[in-house]
Scaffold this active site. Structure first.
Site, PDB file in Angstrom:
ATOM      1  CD  GLN A 160       4.139   1.599   5.379  1.00 55.00           C
ATOM      2  OE1 GLN A 160       4.723   0.967   6.243  1.00 55.00           O
ATOM      3  NE2 GLN A 160       4.727   2.585   4.719  1.00 55.00           N
ATOM      4  CG  HIS A 161       4.045  -1.250   0.626  1.00 53.97           C
ATOM      5  ND1 HIS A 161       4.990  -0.247   0.698  1.00 53.97           N
ATOM      6  CD2 HIS A 161       4.355  -2.120   1.618  1.00 53.97           C
ATOM      7  CE1 HIS A 161       5.840  -0.504   1.675  1.00 53.97           C
ATOM      8  NE2 HIS A 161       5.470  -1.625   2.258  1.00 53.97           N
ATOM      9  CG  ASP A 221       0.681  -0.978   8.444  1.00 50.93           C
ATOM     10  OD1 ASP A 221       1.798  -0.542   8.042  1.00 50.93           O
ATOM     11  OD2 ASP A 221       0.199  -2.049   8.046  1.00 50.93           O
TER      12      ASP A 221
END
Length: 480
Positions: free
Chosen positions: A71-72, A241
């Site tokens: 992520q991110h 995830d």
């Protein structure tokens, strides 16, 4: 037999599992590594995906696929769809000052934190994409001016698999969008005003930047690249995830997973959104239409990697040493902020052993302190969830470090609750595969694949270990 592929494009590698869509039985798999570092070219993910797909026997016979991803990470694209610069990953902390600035800009530190929690369900920390965009605007303004679209790692990889070069074809899901910092998780809508704030541009200019369309959890979002022979492969929206892993192990309301990989993650499925102004809990969404509040620590399995390296042993021996020591390690505590920390938000902190004595200066107590310190940080995240009213009926311990016998046996003592250990597996890839089967079936809910066997572990609680850890970790708050 109809086959589905689940793709896990994580920080360290790309893993692909190919399963029977009806039963979930594993047919074949493949993997390839990603480069080290917190700043990576997205093209390295594509190369690893192609290698993993080849090792898995190809995708020509796969009916549907989905991607679970780290992520991110910020993937900035220009008007031609080209990557502007290497992606900044979730664990790149250079945007820590940007996170603080974004908070203060909403009325000061305290009011700003509450405002962000209300707006998006989370308080900005260096991990979130919105802070990386502010860093880009300030550190590399020429690159920031070229931004025509912003994607996350999983969005970009799904787009590449489709063979599209049209920015409007970028697609994501709620779980990924909820980790950007410019998506209102409760309302289910992008906040272009926050995107504008991050990039220091007008809202009109921000509205012209393409953000991936947020698809439903079982929506078909396209097909694979026909030029590569994947034209008959349906594509699911994918997931972050942690959301993919929760789908992979079949979590429902009241279930908690504690994952110890590169990071440590405490995640729970909740029917309602969470807004925590303290910043300990991120109010993310799940891969199934619910919510996935979670607490994330930057320091996961690498705490054990470092301890093993320091003692000159492998992980099995580290586990044996830890289990040979008494609970509490003769007063020795490891505050494991080895790479800064996200929960609590101390991006510039460092780790320390506290309480060294002649009694504790031995390999057994050092190993024990490493395991206990790692688990105490995760126990703080679990406590933060319960304080927000999130139900906790069961805890599953997953991730690479969860295979450690010491982690398994010490965890219930630290958490004060029994834990369940599912069979080792590629939970993120499995969740992506399950989503792909869901897309393929068109049913209301995901397929009910047979759950893997779990082992229940219990231990006498050791609250004094957590109490001592709590008293000592505060010594390092000023380092943040």
């Amino acid at each position: 037999m109809r086959l589905v592929a689940g793709i896990d494009s994580s920080t360290q590698s790309c893993k692909i599992v190919i399963r029977d869509a009806a039963t979930g039985a594993l047919v074949r798999s493949g993997a390839a590594t990603h480069p080290d570092g917190t700043e990576v070219s997205p093209h390295a993910w594509w190369d690893a995906f192609l290698q993993a797909a080849e090792q898995a026997g190809g995708l020509d016979d796969v009916a549907a696929a989905a991607v679970g991803g780290q992520q991110h990470g910020m993937v900035a694209l220009d008007a031609e769809g080209e990557v502007i610069r290497d992606a900044l990953l979730w664990n790149d902390t250079r945007s820590a000052a940007a996170a603080e600035a974004l908070i203060v800009e909403h009325g000061g530190a305290e009011h700003g934190r509450a405002a962000w929690a209300q707006m998006i369900g989370s308080v900005p920390v260096a991990s979130l994409t919105v802070t990386k965009l502010r860093w880009l605007a300030d550190a590399e303004p020429e690159n920031a001016q070229r931004v025509a679209a912003v994607a996350l790692p999983h969005d970009w990889l799904t787009w590449k698999i489709s063979g599209s070069s049209t920015l409007e074809d970028l697609v994501t899901d709620r779980s990924e969008a909820s980790g950007t910092g410019y998506y209102d998780t409760a309302a289910g809508a992008y906040r272009y005003d926050l995107l504008a704030q991050a990039l220091r541009i007008s809202e009109d200019a921000a509205a012209r930047i393409i953000l991936p369309r947020v698809a439903g959890p079982n929506e078909q979002v396209g097909t694979g690249d026909d030029a590569r022979g994947w034209g008959g492969m349906l594509l699911g929206p994918g997931a972050g995830d942690n959301a993919a892993a929760s789908l992979g192990i079949g979590m429902g309301t009241g279930d908690v997973s504690i994952s110890i990989g590169t990071s440590g993650v405490v995640a729970a499925v909740s029917p309602t959104p969470i807004q925590d102004s303290s910043g300990l809990i991120a109010g993310f969404a799940s891969a199934t239409g619910e919510y996935l509040p979670l607490a994330v620590t930057l320091n996961g399995s690498r705490v054990l990697d470092g301890a093993a390296r320091m003692l000159g042993v492998d992980h099995q021996r580290l586990s044996e040493l830890a289990l040979a020591a008494e609970p509490g390690a003769h007063g020795l505590t490891l505050v494991p902020y080895l790479e800064g920390e996200r929960t609590p938000n101390l991006p510039h902190a460092t780790g320390s052993f506290v309480g060294l004595s002649l009694d504790s200066m031995n390999p057994q107590d050092v190993a024990r302190a490493a395991v206990e310190g790692l688990l105490c940080g995760l126990a703080d995240g679990l406590q933060a969830l319960t304080q927000q009213g999130v139900p906790v009926n069961s805890i599953q311990l997953i991730g690479g470090a969860a295979r450690s016998a010491a982690v398994q046996q010490i965890a219930p003592a630290i958490f004060g609750r029994d834990v369940q250990i599912p069979e080792p597996g590629e939970y993120v890839a499995d969740g992506a595969a399950r989503q792909a089967a869901w897309v393929l079936s068109g049913t209301e809910g995901p397929p009910q694949w047979t759950s893997s066997a779990v082992t229940a572990v219990t231990a006498e609680p050791t609250p004094f270990v957590r109490e001592r850890y709590a008293s000592r970790r505060h010594l390092f708050a000023e380092q943040g």
